[in-house]
Motif scaffolding. Structure first.
Motif, PDB file in Angstrom:
ATOM      1  N   ARG A 184      -3.263   8.009  -0.774  1.00 38.63           N
ATOM      2  CA  ARG A 184      -3.272   9.062   0.237  1.00 38.63           C
ATOM      3  C   ARG A 184      -2.245   8.747   1.308  1.00 38.63           C
ATOM      4  O   ARG A 184      -2.172   7.612   1.802  1.00 38.63           O
ATOM      5  CB  ARG A 184      -4.665   9.187   0.873  1.00 38.63           C
ATOM      6  N   LYS A 204       0.649  20.789  -7.337  1.00 38.34           N
ATOM      7  CA  LYS A 204       0.144  19.616  -8.043  1.00 38.34           C
ATOM      8  C   LYS A 204       1.133  19.258  -9.148  1.00 38.34           C
ATOM      9  O   LYS A 204       1.458  20.089  -9.997  1.00 38.34           O
ATOM     10  CB  LYS A 204      -1.241  19.884  -8.629  1.00 38.34           C
ATOM     11  N   MET A 212      -0.094  14.108  -8.720  1.00 40.30           N
ATOM     12  CA  MET A 212       0.041  14.058  -7.266  1.00 40.30           C
ATOM     13  C   MET A 212      -0.159  15.478  -6.731  1.00 40.30           C
ATOM     14  O   MET A 212       0.553  16.396  -7.094  1.00 40.30           O
ATOM     15  CB  MET A 212       1.417  13.525  -6.846  1.00 40.30           C
ATOM     16  N   VAL A 214      -0.094  17.924  -3.415  1.00 41.43           N
ATOM     17  CA  VAL A 214       0.638  17.913  -2.153  1.00 41.43           C
ATOM     18  C   VAL A 214       0.453  19.248  -1.438  1.00 41.43           C
ATOM     19  O   VAL A 214       0.523  20.308  -2.073  1.00 41.43           O
ATOM     20  CB  VAL A 214       2.147  17.665  -2.377  1.00 41.43           C
ATOM     21  N   TYR A 215       0.250  19.192  -0.115  1.00 43.78           N
ATOM     22  CA  TYR A 215       0.085  20.443   0.648  1.00 43.78           C
ATOM     23  C   TYR A 215       0.202  20.180   2.146  1.00 43.78           C
ATOM     24  O   TYR A 215       0.049  19.044   2.609  1.00 43.78           O
ATOM     25  CB  TYR A 215      -1.261  21.106   0.335  1.00 43.78           C
ATOM     26  N   TYR A 224       2.502  17.037   6.116  1.00 45.00           N
ATOM     27  CA  TYR A 224       2.493  17.258   4.672  1.00 45.00           C
ATOM     28  C   TYR A 224       1.736  16.093   4.063  1.00 45.00           C
ATOM     29  O   TYR A 224       2.042  14.924   4.347  1.00 45.00           O
ATOM     30  CB  TYR A 224       3.931  17.315   4.170  1.00 45.00           C
ATOM     31  N   TYR A 225       0.761  16.399   3.240  1.00 44.16           N
ATOM     32  CA  TYR A 225      -0.179  15.388   2.747  1.00 44.16           C
ATOM     33  C   TYR A 225      -0.124  15.306   1.236  1.00 44.16           C
ATOM     34  O   TYR A 225       0.026  16.319   0.559  1.00 44.16           O
ATOM     35  CB  TYR A 225      -1.589  15.796   3.192  1.00 44.16           C
ATOM     36  N   TYR A 226      -0.223  14.086   0.701  1.00 44.48           N
ATOM     37  CA  TYR A 226      -0.415  13.985  -0.743  1.00 44.48           C
ATOM     38  C   TYR A 226      -1.572  13.058  -1.071  1.00 44.48           C
ATOM     39  O   TYR A 226      -1.896  12.131  -0.334  1.00 44.48           O
ATOM     40  CB  TYR A 226       0.860  13.562  -1.477  1.00 44.48           C
ATOM     41  N   THR A 228      -3.180  11.301  -4.828  1.00 39.94           N
ATOM     42  CA  THR A 228      -2.878  11.111  -6.238  1.00 39.94           C
ATOM     43  C   THR A 228      -4.147  10.836  -7.041  1.00 39.94           C
ATOM     44  O   THR A 228      -5.213  10.555  -6.485  1.00 39.94           O
ATOM     45  CB  THR A 228      -1.916   9.923  -6.448  1.00 39.94           C
ATOM     46  N   VAL A 260       9.248  14.539  -5.948  1.00 37.76           N
ATOM     47  CA  VAL A 260       8.202  13.521  -5.795  1.00 37.76           C
ATOM     48  C   VAL A 260       8.810  12.224  -5.287  1.00 37.76           C
ATOM     49  O   VAL A 260       8.236  11.555  -4.403  1.00 37.76           O
ATOM     50  CB  VAL A 260       7.449  13.305  -7.123  1.00 37.76           C
ATOM     51  N   LEU A 263       9.320  12.501  -1.635  1.00 34.37           N
ATOM     52  CA  LEU A 263       8.057  12.337  -0.905  1.00 34.37           C
ATOM     53  C   LEU A 263       7.703  10.861  -0.752  1.00 34.37           C
ATOM     54  O   LEU A 263       7.267  10.423   0.315  1.00 34.37           O
ATOM     55  CB  LEU A 263       6.923  13.057  -1.645  1.00 34.37           C
ATOM     56  N   THR A 267       7.429   8.479   2.761  1.00 33.22           N
ATOM     57  CA  THR A 267       6.125   7.903   3.100  1.00 33.22           C
ATOM     58  C   THR A 267       6.291   6.687   4.005  1.00 33.22           C
ATOM     59  O   THR A 267       7.007   5.743   3.668  1.00 33.22           O
ATOM     60  CB  THR A 267       5.385   7.485   1.816  1.00 33.22           C
TER      61      THR A 267
END
Length: 381
Positions: A184, A204, A212, A214-215, A224-226, A228, A260, A263, A267
Protein backbone atom coordinates in the motif's frame (compact mmCIF):
# COMPACT_ATOMS: atom_id res chain seq x y z
CA UNK A 1 -38.88 2.01 20.84
CA UNK A 2 -37.30 2.47 24.21
CA UNK A 3 -34.18 4.60 24.27
CA UNK A 4 -33.12 2.84 27.49
CA UNK A 5 -31.80 -0.26 25.75
CA UNK A 6 -28.03 -0.05 25.84
CA UNK A 7 -25.90 -1.25 22.94
CA UNK A 8 -22.16 -1.70 23.37
CA UNK A 9 -20.26 -1.77 20.08
CA UNK A 10 -16.80 -3.28 20.18
CA UNK A 11 -14.71 -1.54 17.54
CA UNK A 12 -15.10 1.92 16.02
CA UNK A 13 -14.06 1.06 12.48
CA UNK A 14 -16.33 1.70 9.52
CA UNK A 15 -18.82 -1.03 10.42
CA UNK A 16 -18.85 -0.03 14.08
CA UNK A 17 -19.33 3.63 13.17
CA UNK A 18 -22.21 2.80 10.82
CA UNK A 19 -24.11 0.65 13.32
CA UNK A 20 -23.58 3.20 16.10
CA UNK A 21 -24.98 6.06 14.00
CA UNK A 22 -27.94 4.05 12.73
CA UNK A 23 -28.83 2.74 16.19
CA UNK A 24 -28.62 6.23 17.64
CA UNK A 25 -30.87 7.53 14.88
CA UNK A 26 -33.32 4.76 15.82
CA UNK A 27 -33.42 6.01 19.41
CA UNK A 28 -31.10 3.63 21.25
CA UNK A 29 -28.27 4.34 23.66
CA UNK A 30 -24.92 3.42 22.12
CA UNK A 31 -21.40 3.29 23.45
CA UNK A 32 -18.53 2.34 21.18
CA UNK A 33 -15.41 0.85 22.77
CA UNK A 34 -12.32 1.28 20.61
CA UNK A 35 -8.99 -0.40 21.29
CA UNK A 36 -6.85 2.31 19.67
CA UNK A 37 -5.81 5.37 21.70
CA UNK A 38 -6.94 7.63 18.87
CA UNK A 39 -7.53 7.62 15.13
CA UNK A 40 -5.04 8.98 12.63
CA UNK A 41 -5.24 9.57 8.90
CA UNK A 42 -3.45 6.43 7.81
CA UNK A 43 -2.42 6.22 4.17
CA UNK A 44 -5.15 4.00 2.77
CA UNK A 45 -7.83 4.44 0.17
CA UNK A 46 -11.23 2.81 -0.15
CA UNK A 47 -14.04 2.33 -2.67
CA UNK A 48 -17.64 3.11 -1.76
CA UNK A 49 -20.14 1.79 -4.29
CA UNK A 50 -23.75 2.86 -4.85
CA UNK A 51 -24.87 0.01 -2.57
CA UNK A 52 -23.18 1.83 0.33
CA UNK A 53 -23.85 5.41 -0.73
CA UNK A 54 -27.58 4.65 -0.37
CA UNK A 55 -26.92 3.71 3.27
CA UNK A 56 -24.95 6.94 3.72
CA UNK A 57 -28.06 8.72 2.43
CA UNK A 58 -30.00 7.19 5.36
CA UNK A 59 -27.20 8.23 7.74
CA UNK A 60 -27.31 11.81 6.43
CA UNK A 61 -23.70 11.84 5.20
CA UNK A 62 -24.01 10.99 1.48
CA UNK A 63 -23.43 14.55 0.29
CA UNK A 64 -20.39 15.08 2.52
CA UNK A 65 -18.82 11.85 1.32
CA UNK A 66 -19.60 12.67 -2.30
CA UNK A 67 -18.10 16.15 -2.15
CA UNK A 68 -14.73 15.03 -0.81
CA UNK A 69 -14.34 11.93 -3.00
CA UNK A 70 -13.10 11.12 -6.46
CA UNK A 71 -15.84 10.08 -8.92
CA UNK A 72 -14.35 7.76 -11.55
CA UNK A 73 -16.26 7.42 -14.81
CA UNK A 74 -15.00 3.86 -15.26
CA UNK A 75 -13.36 0.97 -13.52
CA UNK A 76 -10.68 -0.01 -16.03
CA UNK A 77 -8.90 -3.36 -16.05
CA UNK A 78 -5.72 -3.55 -18.12
CA UNK A 79 -3.20 -6.23 -18.89
CA UNK A 80 -0.23 -5.53 -16.66
CA UNK A 81 2.33 -6.29 -19.35
CA UNK A 82 0.81 -4.92 -22.55
CA UNK A 83 -1.55 -2.29 -21.16
CA UNK A 84 -4.39 -3.70 -23.27
CA UNK A 85 -7.85 -3.00 -21.82
CA UNK A 86 -9.56 -6.11 -20.46
CA UNK A 87 -12.72 -4.36 -19.26
CA UNK A 88 -14.29 -0.91 -19.09
CA UNK A 89 -16.98 -0.94 -16.39
CA UNK A 90 -19.07 2.26 -16.55
CA UNK A 91 -19.49 4.22 -13.32
CA UNK A 92 -19.93 8.02 -13.08
CA UNK A 93 -23.27 9.19 -14.49
CA UNK A 94 -24.11 5.60 -15.41
CA UNK A 95 -23.96 4.56 -11.74
CA UNK A 96 -26.17 7.47 -10.70
CA UNK A 97 -28.78 6.52 -13.28
CA UNK A 98 -28.65 2.74 -13.17
CA UNK A 99 -27.73 2.03 -9.55
CA UNK A 100 -29.29 5.03 -7.82
CA UNK A 101 -26.16 6.55 -6.28
CA UNK A 102 -22.55 7.49 -7.02
CA UNK A 103 -19.48 5.27 -7.08
CA UNK A 104 -16.63 7.02 -5.28
CA UNK A 105 -13.06 6.42 -4.15
CA UNK A 106 -11.86 8.23 -1.03
CA UNK A 107 -9.22 8.28 1.68
CA UNK A 108 -10.28 5.87 4.40
CA UNK A 109 -9.36 8.31 7.19
CA UNK A 110 -11.42 11.12 5.67
CA UNK A 111 -14.39 8.79 5.26
CA UNK A 112 -14.03 7.54 8.81
CA UNK A 113 -14.16 11.08 10.21
CA UNK A 114 -17.38 11.80 8.32
CA UNK A 115 -18.97 8.52 9.40
CA UNK A 116 -18.22 9.22 13.07
CA UNK A 117 -19.38 12.86 12.87
CA UNK A 118 -23.05 12.21 13.83
CA UNK A 119 -21.90 10.72 17.15
CA UNK A 120 -21.18 12.72 20.29
CA UNK A 121 -17.74 12.65 21.86
CA UNK A 122 -19.09 10.64 24.81
CA UNK A 123 -20.38 7.92 22.47
CA UNK A 124 -16.87 6.64 21.58
CA UNK A 125 -14.42 5.60 24.31
CA UNK A 126 -10.82 5.01 23.22
CA UNK A 127 -8.10 2.88 24.81
CA UNK A 128 -10.58 0.11 25.60
CA UNK A 129 -9.08 -3.27 24.79
CA UNK A 130 -11.71 -5.94 25.47
CA UNK A 131 -10.26 -8.82 27.47
CA UNK A 132 -13.35 -10.85 28.36
CA UNK A 133 -17.08 -10.79 27.81
CA UNK A 134 -19.89 -12.66 29.56
CA UNK A 135 -23.57 -12.92 28.68
CA UNK A 136 -25.27 -13.23 32.09
CA UNK A 137 -28.73 -13.77 30.61
CA UNK A 138 -30.12 -10.33 31.43
CA UNK A 139 -27.16 -8.27 30.22
CA UNK A 140 -23.60 -8.54 28.95
CA UNK A 141 -20.58 -7.83 31.17
CA UNK A 142 -17.39 -6.59 29.51
CA UNK A 143 -13.97 -6.44 31.14
CA UNK A 144 -11.19 -4.36 29.59
CA UNK A 145 -7.40 -4.56 29.81
CA UNK A 146 -7.24 -1.43 31.96
CA UNK A 147 -9.24 -3.21 34.68
CA UNK A 148 -12.52 -1.39 34.05
CA UNK A 149 -15.86 -3.06 33.45
CA UNK A 150 -18.98 -2.06 31.58
CA UNK A 151 -22.45 -3.51 31.09
CA UNK A 152 -24.89 -3.38 28.22
CA UNK A 153 -28.15 -4.98 27.18
CA UNK A 154 -26.59 -6.09 23.87
CA UNK A 155 -23.10 -6.26 22.39
CA UNK A 156 -22.21 -5.94 18.72
CA UNK A 157 -18.82 -7.31 17.72
CA UNK A 158 -17.41 -5.00 15.05
CA UNK A 159 -13.88 -5.75 16.15
CA UNK A 160 -12.39 -7.19 13.00
CA UNK A 161 -10.81 -10.46 11.98
CA UNK A 162 -9.32 -11.02 15.46
CA UNK A 163 -12.65 -10.32 17.16
CA UNK A 164 -12.84 -11.05 20.87
CA UNK A 165 -16.63 -11.26 20.57
CA UNK A 166 -16.28 -13.92 17.85
CA UNK A 167 -13.84 -15.79 20.08
CA UNK A 168 -16.42 -15.80 22.90
CA UNK A 169 -19.06 -17.24 20.57
CA UNK A 170 -16.93 -19.81 18.74
CA UNK A 171 -13.71 -20.32 20.68
CA UNK A 172 -10.17 -19.20 20.02
CA UNK A 173 -8.93 -19.80 16.49
CA UNK A 174 -6.27 -17.86 14.64
CA UNK A 175 -7.11 -16.57 11.15
CA UNK A 176 -5.24 -18.26 8.33
CA UNK A 177 -2.66 -16.52 6.18
CA UNK A 178 -3.84 -16.55 2.57
CA UNK A 179 -0.40 -16.70 0.99
CA UNK A 180 -0.87 -13.18 -0.40
CA UNK A 181 0.37 -9.78 0.66
CA UNK A 182 -0.88 -6.30 -0.17
CA UNK A 183 1.53 -3.40 -0.75
CA UNK A 184 0.00 0.00 0.00
CA UNK A 185 1.27 3.43 -0.93
CA UNK A 186 -0.10 6.96 -1.21
CA UNK A 187 1.47 9.24 -3.80
CA UNK A 188 0.98 13.00 -3.73
CA UNK A 189 -0.33 14.80 -6.80
CA UNK A 190 2.84 16.88 -6.77
CA UNK A 191 5.00 13.78 -6.96
CA UNK A 192 2.78 12.26 -9.63
CA UNK A 193 3.07 15.37 -11.82
CA UNK A 194 6.78 14.66 -12.28
CA UNK A 195 5.93 11.69 -14.50
CA UNK A 196 4.54 12.03 -18.02
CA UNK A 197 1.92 9.27 -17.95
CA UNK A 198 -1.85 8.98 -18.23
CA UNK A 199 -2.80 8.11 -14.66
CA UNK A 200 -6.42 7.00 -14.90
CA UNK A 201 -8.93 7.63 -12.13
CA UNK A 202 -9.63 4.00 -11.22
CA UNK A 203 -7.66 1.16 -12.78
CA UNK A 204 -6.58 -2.36 -11.94
CA UNK A 205 -3.47 -3.77 -13.62
CA UNK A 206 -3.48 -7.58 -13.88
CA UNK A 207 -1.29 -10.52 -14.70
CA UNK A 208 -1.98 -14.15 -13.96
CA UNK A 209 -0.89 -14.22 -10.32
CA UNK A 210 -0.78 -10.59 -9.14
CA UNK A 211 -2.34 -7.17 -9.59
CA UNK A 212 -2.16 -3.49 -8.68
CA UNK A 213 -5.31 -1.43 -8.02
CA UNK A 214 -4.85 2.34 -8.39
CA UNK A 215 -7.18 5.31 -7.82
CA UNK A 216 -7.49 8.87 -6.56
CA UNK A 217 -8.55 9.35 -2.93
CA UNK A 218 -9.81 12.96 -3.10
CA UNK A 219 -11.96 15.08 -5.35
CA UNK A 220 -8.96 17.43 -5.65
CA UNK A 221 -6.96 14.61 -7.24
CA UNK A 222 -4.01 15.46 -5.02
CA UNK A 223 -3.52 11.89 -3.76
CA UNK A 224 -3.14 8.74 -5.81
CA UNK A 225 -3.24 5.41 -4.02
CA UNK A 226 -2.29 1.88 -4.96
CA UNK A 227 -2.84 -1.47 -3.30
CA UNK A 228 -1.50 -4.73 -4.65
CA UNK A 229 -2.15 -8.42 -4.38
CA UNK A 230 1.06 -10.44 -4.66
CA UNK A 231 1.73 -14.08 -3.75
CA UNK A 232 4.17 -14.47 -0.88
CA UNK A 233 4.29 -17.91 0.77
CA UNK A 234 6.47 -16.87 3.70
CA UNK A 235 4.98 -14.29 6.05
CA UNK A 236 7.10 -14.53 9.18
CA UNK A 237 6.08 -11.45 11.14
CA UNK A 238 3.55 -11.03 13.95
CA UNK A 239 3.10 -7.38 12.97
CA UNK A 240 -0.01 -6.23 11.14
CA UNK A 241 2.27 -4.73 8.47
CA UNK A 242 5.95 -4.14 7.71
CA UNK A 243 7.82 -1.60 5.65
CA UNK A 244 8.47 -2.43 2.02
CA UNK A 245 10.51 -0.58 -0.61
CA UNK A 246 10.62 0.55 -4.22
CA UNK A 247 13.18 -2.18 -4.85
CA UNK A 248 10.78 -4.85 -3.61
CA UNK A 249 7.99 -3.34 -5.70
CA UNK A 250 10.17 -3.35 -8.83
CA UNK A 251 10.94 -7.01 -8.26
CA UNK A 252 7.27 -7.89 -7.66
CA UNK A 253 6.15 -6.04 -10.82
CA UNK A 254 9.10 -6.71 -13.07
CA UNK A 255 8.02 -6.46 -16.71
CA UNK A 256 4.86 -4.52 -15.94
CA UNK A 257 3.73 -1.62 -18.13
CA UNK A 258 5.62 1.68 -18.01
CA UNK A 259 2.78 3.44 -16.17
CA UNK A 260 3.12 0.95 -13.31
CA UNK A 261 6.89 1.45 -13.31
CA UNK A 262 6.33 5.22 -13.09
CA UNK A 263 4.05 4.71 -10.09
CA UNK A 264 6.72 2.64 -8.37
CA UNK A 265 9.31 5.34 -9.14
CA UNK A 266 6.95 7.95 -7.65
CA UNK A 267 6.53 5.94 -4.45
CA UNK A 268 8.16 7.55 -1.43
CA UNK A 269 6.88 5.14 1.23
CA UNK A 270 5.25 1.72 0.88
CA UNK A 271 4.09 -0.86 3.40
CA UNK A 272 3.33 -4.57 3.09
CA UNK A 273 0.35 -6.27 4.76
CA UNK A 274 -0.50 -9.98 5.09
CA UNK A 275 -3.94 -10.91 3.75
CA UNK A 276 -5.66 -13.19 6.24
CA UNK A 277 -8.88 -15.11 6.07
CA UNK A 278 -11.43 -17.22 7.87
CA UNK A 279 -13.84 -19.82 6.56
CA UNK A 280 -17.53 -18.85 6.71
CA UNK A 281 -18.69 -19.00 10.33
CA UNK A 282 -21.43 -21.40 11.47
CA UNK A 283 -23.17 -18.62 13.38
CA UNK A 284 -23.12 -14.84 13.62
CA UNK A 285 -24.97 -14.40 16.90
CA UNK A 286 -25.88 -15.99 20.20
CA UNK A 287 -28.27 -14.62 22.79
CA UNK A 288 -27.35 -10.96 23.40
CA UNK A 289 -24.24 -10.86 21.20
CA UNK A 290 -24.05 -10.43 17.43
CA UNK A 291 -21.23 -9.98 14.89
CA UNK A 292 -20.76 -7.88 11.79
CA UNK A 293 -18.10 -7.15 9.16
CA UNK A 294 -14.70 -8.81 9.36
CA UNK A 295 -15.63 -10.33 12.72
CA UNK A 296 -17.86 -12.78 10.84
CA UNK A 297 -16.89 -12.71 7.15
CA UNK A 298 -13.36 -11.37 6.50
CA UNK A 299 -12.29 -11.40 2.89
CA UNK A 300 -9.40 -10.45 0.67
CA UNK A 301 -9.74 -6.84 -0.53
CA UNK A 302 -9.74 -7.79 -4.22
CA UNK A 303 -13.38 -6.80 -4.86
CA UNK A 304 -13.16 -3.50 -2.92
CA UNK A 305 -16.29 -4.50 -0.99
CA UNK A 306 -15.02 -5.61 2.44
CA UNK A 307 -15.89 -2.39 4.28
CA UNK A 308 -19.06 -2.14 2.21
CA UNK A 309 -20.23 -5.49 3.56
CA UNK A 310 -19.62 -4.32 7.14
CA UNK A 311 -21.69 -1.19 6.49
CA UNK A 312 -24.43 -3.24 4.83
CA UNK A 313 -24.39 -5.56 7.86
CA UNK A 314 -24.83 -2.57 10.15
CA UNK A 315 -27.78 -1.24 8.17
CA UNK A 316 -29.50 -4.63 7.96
CA UNK A 317 -28.99 -5.30 11.66
CA UNK A 318 -30.67 -2.03 12.61
CA UNK A 319 -33.42 -2.58 10.05
CA UNK A 320 -34.21 -6.00 11.58
CA UNK A 321 -34.13 -4.60 15.12
CA UNK A 322 -36.63 -1.93 14.09
CA UNK A 323 -38.75 -4.50 12.25
CA UNK A 324 -39.00 -7.00 15.14
CA UNK A 325 -38.29 -4.95 18.25
CA UNK A 326 -36.04 -5.92 21.12
CA UNK A 327 -38.64 -7.71 23.21
CA UNK A 328 -37.79 -10.57 20.81
CA UNK A 329 -34.16 -9.69 20.15
CA UNK A 330 -33.16 -13.26 19.31
CA UNK A 331 -35.59 -13.24 16.38
CA UNK A 332 -34.31 -9.82 15.30
CA UNK A 333 -30.72 -11.09 15.30
CA UNK A 334 -31.74 -14.30 13.49
CA UNK A 335 -33.57 -12.24 10.86
CA UNK A 336 -30.41 -10.15 10.39
CA UNK A 337 -28.24 -13.20 9.80
CA UNK A 338 -30.79 -14.75 7.43
CA UNK A 339 -30.88 -11.57 5.34
CA UNK A 340 -27.12 -11.04 5.20
CA UNK A 341 -25.44 -14.41 5.06
CA UNK A 342 -26.01 -15.34 1.41
CA UNK A 343 -24.96 -11.95 0.06
CA UNK A 344 -21.92 -11.61 2.33
CA UNK A 345 -20.83 -15.15 1.51
CA UNK A 346 -21.18 -14.50 -2.23
CA UNK A 347 -19.10 -11.32 -1.99
CA UNK A 348 -16.54 -13.09 0.19
CA UNK A 349 -16.15 -15.92 -2.34
CA UNK A 350 -15.99 -13.54 -5.33
CA UNK A 351 -13.46 -11.32 -3.61
CA UNK A 352 -11.25 -14.20 -2.55
CA UNK A 353 -11.31 -15.62 -6.10
CA UNK A 354 -9.96 -12.29 -7.44
CA UNK A 355 -11.92 -12.31 -10.69
CA UNK A 356 -14.15 -9.25 -10.10
CA UNK A 357 -14.38 -6.95 -13.15
CA UNK A 358 -11.29 -8.49 -14.74
CA UNK A 359 -13.37 -9.00 -17.88
CA UNK A 360 -16.45 -7.16 -19.10
CA UNK A 361 -19.31 -8.16 -16.80
CA UNK A 362 -22.44 -6.67 -15.28
CA UNK A 363 -21.84 -5.62 -11.63
CA UNK A 364 -25.50 -4.70 -11.03
CA UNK A 365 -26.04 -7.52 -8.50
CA UNK A 366 -23.49 -5.82 -6.25
CA UNK A 367 -23.66 -2.09 -7.04
CA UNK A 368 -27.40 -1.94 -7.69
CA UNK A 369 -28.37 -3.57 -4.40
CA UNK A 370 -30.65 -1.38 -2.27
CA UNK A 371 -30.72 -2.74 1.26
CA UNK A 372 -33.76 -0.68 2.28
CA UNK A 373 -35.98 -1.75 -0.61
CA UNK A 374 -34.96 -5.41 -0.61
CA UNK A 375 -37.78 -7.54 0.87
CA UNK A 376 -36.81 -9.23 4.11
CA UNK A 377 -36.55 -13.02 3.96
CA UNK A 378 -38.87 -14.92 6.23
CA UNK A 379 -37.41 -17.13 8.93
CA UNK A 380 -39.18 -20.34 9.89
CA UNK A 381 -39.88 -21.13 13.49
Amino acid sequence: MSSKKRFAIIGAGLGGAAVAVLLKQAGFDVTVYERAPRFSRLGAGIHMGPNVMKIFRKMGIEEKVSLMSSHPDYWFSRDGLTGEYMSRIPLGEFALKEYGAAYVTVHRGDLHDVMLSPLDEKDVIFNKHLESIEDTGNEVLMTFADGTEAKADFVIGADGINSMVRENLLGKEEPTYSGWVAHRALITGEQLAKFDHDFEDCIKWWTEDRHMMVYYTTGRRDEYYYVTGVPDPDWNSNASFVDSSREEMREAFDGYHGTVQALIDATESVTKWPLKNRNPLPLWRRNRMVLLGDACHPMKPHMAQGAAMAIEDAAMLVRCIEEVGLTDFETAFELYEANRKDRATRVQATSNANTWLRTQEDPAWCFGYDLYSEPLKNISK
